[in-house]
Write a protein that holds these residues in place. Structure first.
Motif, PDB file in Angstrom:
ATOM      1  N   TYR A  54       0.444  -1.411  -0.257  1.00 28.81           N
ATOM      2  CA  TYR A  54       0.061   0.012   0.174  1.00 28.81           C
ATOM      3  C   TYR A  54       0.441   1.407  -0.063  1.00 28.81           C
ATOM      4  CZ  TYR A  54      -3.566  -3.289   1.860  1.00 28.81           C
ATOM      5  OH  TYR A  54      -4.617  -4.496   1.499  1.00 28.81           O
ATOM      6  N   THR A  55       2.341   1.157  -0.589  1.00 26.38           N
ATOM      7  CA  THR A  55       3.210   2.059  -0.241  1.00 26.38           C
ATOM      8  C   THR A  55       3.697   2.562  -1.631  1.00 26.38           C
ATOM      9  OG1 THR A  55       4.894   0.952   0.236  1.00 26.38           O
ATOM     10  CG2 THR A  55       3.803   1.799   1.893  1.00 26.38           C
ATOM     11  N   PRO A  56       4.153   3.361  -1.208  1.00 20.31           N
ATOM     12  CA  PRO A  56       5.046   3.642  -2.847  1.00 20.31           C
ATOM     13  C   PRO A  56       6.258   2.371  -3.878  1.00 20.31           C
ATOM     14  CG  PRO A  56       5.604   6.010  -1.919  1.00 20.31           C
ATOM     15  CD  PRO A  56       4.894   4.918  -0.670  1.00 20.31           C
ATOM     16  N   VAL A  57       6.125   1.437  -2.623  1.00 18.59           N
ATOM     17  CA  VAL A  57       6.758   0.033  -3.007  1.00 18.59           C
ATOM     18  C   VAL A  57       5.823  -0.943  -3.973  1.00 18.59           C
ATOM     19  CG1 VAL A  57       8.168  -1.647  -2.070  1.00 18.59           C
ATOM     20  CG2 VAL A  57       8.164   0.488  -0.513  1.00 18.59           C
ATOM     21  N   HIS A  58       4.567  -0.351  -3.772  1.00 15.90           N
ATOM     22  CA  HIS A  58       3.938  -1.187  -4.478  1.00 15.90           C
ATOM     23  C   HIS A  58       4.505  -1.646  -5.804  1.00 15.90           C
ATOM     24  CE1 HIS A  58       0.313  -2.386  -5.929  1.00 15.90           C
ATOM     25  NE2 HIS A  58       0.417  -2.126  -7.052  1.00 15.90           N
ATOM     26  N   GLY A  59       4.747  -0.583  -6.827  1.00 19.99           N
ATOM     27  CA  GLY A  59       4.923  -1.511  -8.056  1.00 19.99           C
ATOM     28  C   GLY A  59       6.476  -2.028  -8.055  1.00 19.99           C
ATOM     29  N   VAL A  60       7.688  -1.732  -7.486  1.00 16.78           N
ATOM     30  CA  VAL A  60       8.701  -3.222  -6.790  1.00 16.78           C
ATOM     31  C   VAL A  60       8.599  -4.602  -6.381  1.00 16.78           C
ATOM     32  CG1 VAL A  60      11.074  -3.774  -6.031  1.00 16.78           C
ATOM     33  CG2 VAL A  60      10.527  -0.776  -6.929  1.00 16.78           C
ATOM     34  N   PHE A  61       7.464  -3.718  -5.354  1.00 18.42           N
ATOM     35  CA  PHE A  61       6.970  -5.697  -4.920  1.00 18.42           C
ATOM     36  C   PHE A  61       6.377  -6.489  -5.781  1.00 18.42           C
ATOM     37  CE2 PHE A  61       3.408  -7.823  -2.587  1.00 18.42           C
ATOM     38  CZ  PHE A  61       3.837  -8.367  -2.010  1.00 18.42           C
ATOM     39  N   VAL A  62       4.979  -5.706  -6.636  1.00 16.35           N
ATOM     40  CA  VAL A  62       4.624  -6.580  -7.406  1.00 16.35           C
ATOM     41  C   VAL A  62       5.363  -6.729  -8.231  1.00 16.35           C
ATOM     42  CG1 VAL A  62       2.551  -6.531  -9.177  1.00 16.35           C
ATOM     43  CG2 VAL A  62       1.998  -5.495  -7.120  1.00 16.35           C
ATOM     44  N   GLY A  63       5.830  -6.378  -9.171  1.00 21.59           N
ATOM     45  CA  GLY A  63       6.944  -6.349 -10.464  1.00 21.59           C
ATOM     46  C   GLY A  63       8.106  -7.430 -10.321  1.00 21.59           C
ATOM     47  N   SER A  64       8.368  -7.469  -8.988  1.00 23.07           N
ATOM     48  CA  SER A  64       9.563  -8.077  -8.760  1.00 23.07           C
ATOM     49  C   SER A  64       9.386 -10.245  -8.162  1.00 23.07           C
ATOM     50  CB  SER A  64      10.504  -7.938  -7.280  1.00 23.07           C
ATOM     51  OG  SER A  64       9.518  -7.508  -5.960  1.00 23.07           O
ATOM     52  N   LEU A  65       8.308  -9.465  -7.069  1.00 25.97           N
ATOM     53  CA  LEU A  65       7.088 -11.021  -7.146  1.00 25.97           C
ATOM     54  C   LEU A  65       6.936 -11.997  -8.580  1.00 25.97           C
ATOM     55  CD1 LEU A  65       5.178 -10.284  -4.241  1.00 25.97           C
ATOM     56  CD2 LEU A  65       6.790 -11.580  -4.181  1.00 25.97           C
ATOM     57  N   LEU A  66       6.177 -11.427  -9.567  1.00 23.75           N
ATOM     58  CA  LEU A  66       5.662 -11.833 -11.171  1.00 23.75           C
ATOM     59  C   LEU A  66       7.118 -11.794 -11.993  1.00 23.75           C
ATOM     60  CD1 LEU A  66       3.610  -9.537 -12.133  1.00 23.75           C
ATOM     61  CD2 LEU A  66       3.188 -11.428 -11.462  1.00 23.75           C
ATOM     62  N   ALA A  67       8.264 -10.983 -11.346  1.00 26.66           N
ATOM     63  CA  ALA A  67       9.361 -11.827 -12.539  1.00 26.66           C
ATOM     64  C   ALA A  67      10.138 -12.699 -11.697  1.00 26.66           C
ATOM     65  CB  ALA A  67      10.324 -10.590 -12.143  1.00 26.66           C
ATOM     66  N   ILE A  68      10.220 -13.390 -10.410  1.00 24.34           N
ATOM     67  CA  ILE A  68      10.893 -14.312  -9.991  1.00 24.34           C
ATOM     68  C   ILE A  68       9.812 -15.711 -10.115  1.00 24.34           C
ATOM     69  CG2 ILE A  68      10.890 -15.173  -7.576  1.00 24.34           C
ATOM     70  CD1 ILE A  68      11.764 -11.854  -6.592  1.00 24.34           C
ATOM     71  N   GLY A  69       8.889 -15.458 -10.368  1.00 29.73           N
ATOM     72  CA  GLY A  69       7.494 -15.975 -10.324  1.00 29.73           C
ATOM     73  C   GLY A  69       7.494 -17.622 -12.149  1.00 29.73           C
ATOM     74  N   VAL A  70       7.871 -15.761 -12.872  1.00 33.19           N
ATOM     75  CA  VAL A  70       8.638 -16.331 -14.164  1.00 33.19           C
ATOM     76  C   VAL A  70       9.512 -16.855 -14.034  1.00 33.19           C
ATOM     77  CG1 VAL A  70       9.043 -16.106 -16.468  1.00 33.19           C
ATOM     78  CG2 VAL A  70       6.890 -14.827 -14.969  1.00 33.19           C
ATOM     79  N   ALA A  71      10.704 -16.744 -13.391  1.00 31.76           N
ATOM     80  CA  ALA A  71      12.161 -17.348 -13.455  1.00 31.76           C
ATOM     81  C   ALA A  71      11.874 -18.626 -12.604  1.00 31.76           C
ATOM     82  CB  ALA A  71      12.920 -16.663 -12.541  1.00 31.76           C
ATOM     83  N   LEU A  72      11.292 -18.649 -11.915  1.00 32.01           N
ATOM     84  CA  LEU A  72      10.581 -20.218 -11.151  1.00 32.01           C
ATOM     85  C   LEU A  72      10.658 -21.484 -11.937  1.00 32.01           C
ATOM     86  CD1 LEU A  72      10.052 -19.442  -7.370  1.00 32.01           C
ATOM     87  CD2 LEU A  72      11.880 -19.865  -7.944  1.00 32.01           C
ATOM     88  N   ILE A  73      10.108 -20.492 -13.103  1.00 34.16           N
ATOM     89  CA  ILE A  73       9.671 -22.021 -14.335  1.00 34.16           C
ATOM     90  C   ILE A  73      10.411 -22.239 -14.999  1.00 34.16           C
ATOM     91  CG2 ILE A  73       6.997 -21.796 -15.902  1.00 34.16           C
ATOM     92  CD1 ILE A  73       5.119 -20.324 -13.629  1.00 34.16           C
ATOM     93  N   ALA A  74      11.307 -20.702 -14.571  1.00 27.47           N
ATOM     94  CA  ALA A  74      11.880 -21.166 -16.447  1.00 27.47           C
ATOM     95  C   ALA A  74      13.476 -21.941 -15.862  1.00 27.47           C
ATOM     96  CB  ALA A  74      12.327 -19.767 -17.141  1.00 27.47           C
TER      97      ALA A  74
END
Length: 325
Positions: free
Chosen positions: A49-69
């Motif tokens: 809920y803070t200005p970290v929002h974009g980094v929080f969501v983006g980094s977790l999404l990218a980590i998820g893709v990397a885990l699958i790859a």
């Protein structure tokens, strides 16, 4: 190693280092916001809920893709990394309830605007994941039909072994035996993958059905605890992956940067830290203990996660992936 093999090795190396960089990115963003606020929030998840929002969501999404790859050992490890990758978007998109001005009463809540985004995002994840699962099922059927029509590769491997034994040239025979051994390992990996893939696919379907049913039938429960359940399952999968790597650290055949025993100890430490953090978190939640303890447990989990991928980067620096059985 062929040019294609070297390129694949570099790709896996950069994927693992990318995971570590994403963890550092999230940590840096949280630290900057904590410094600006003059205090730490109760959890890393609260920074949604803070200005970290974009980094929080983006980094977790990218980590998820990397885990699958990133390909693990065929079978259980590869299946667990894929499932962990499927869970990461849920951790990213589903915020934890927080004490906000928009909440009615003293109870923590997920504000309406965040719920609208959550509905949209999770629905999109469910749709795309369903398409991926259907594509994987089609690929499985086609692969089985192709293998049923083709000749068994094991006969070719056996023939190569016989040919090598019949050669008079000792040097040539040694090379042939090495090639045969590599072929046998590759064939063993293919057999493991052929057995494991339907199991992993079935687990993915079950996970999708459970998430879709929970999302559709129990919205209030989903927004309250889906983040915690997904994160807990993700890190539980990572505990199992670390244990597998600890047990099989001595299988690596290429010159390692560290001795195999060092990697085994690192993986055991990672598994122990993650397991302890999960157990402590469950105990504190069950006891109703509140306070700022969660952010430190989350920090320990994420730090152990980063250490695991740093160790894997070093261990498979020259090969990119774990050796075949």
């Amino acid at each position: 190693m062929t040019e294609l093999g070297a390129a694949a090795c570099r790709t896996y190396r950069y994927l693992r280092l990318g995971v570590v960089a994403l963890v550092l990115l999230l940590g840096c963003s949280v630290a900057l916001q904590a410094g600006a606020d003059g205090r730490m929030l109760a959890s890393i998840s609260a920074y949604f809920y803070t200005p970290v929002h974009g980094v929080f969501v983006g980094s977790l999404l990218a980590i998820g893709v990397a885990l699958i790859a990133i390909r693990g050992r065929e079978g259980t490890e590869n299946g667990l990394t894929n499932i962990a990758g499927m869970l990461a978007p849920v951790v990213a998109f589903v915020p934890t309830p927080a004490h906000l001005a928009s909440c009615a009463g003293p109870r923590a809540c997920v504000p309406a605007v965040a719920q609208d985004g959550e509905r949209n995002n999770i629905t999109s994840v469910l749709v795309v994941t369903a398409l991926v699962l259907v594509g994987a099922a089609v690929a499985l059927v086609r692969d089985r039909r192709a293998r049923a029509r083709g000749a068994s590769p094991s006969g070719a491997v056996a023939a190569a072994g016989v040919g090598a034994a019949d050669r008079a040239d000792v040097g040539t025979a040694a090379r042939e035996r090495a090639e045969t051994s590599a072929q046998e390992r590759a064939e063993a990996a293919r057999r493991i993958a052929a057995r494991a893939f339907p199991v992993v696919l079935a687990a993915g379907v079950v996970l999708w059905l459970a998430a879709a049913a929970w999302f559709s039938l129990d919205w209030s429960g989903f927004i309250d605890i889906a983040h915690y359940v997904s994160a807990g399952c993700l890190f539980a999968a990572m505990v199992a992956i670390a244990v597998i790597n600890a047990r099989r650290a001595w299988e690596h055949r290429d010159p390692p940067i560290l001795p195999p025993g060092a990697y085994a100890r690192i993986y055991v430490l990672v598994a122990a830290v993650m397991a302890a953090a999960i157990v402590v978190a469950l105990a504190l939640f069950a006891a109703g203990v509140r306070g700022g303890w969660l952010i430190w447990l989350e920090t320990a989990l994420i730090a152990a996660f980063a250490v695991f991928y740093l160790a894997q980067t070093a261990q498979f620096w020259h090969t990119g992936v774990p050796p075949a059985p």
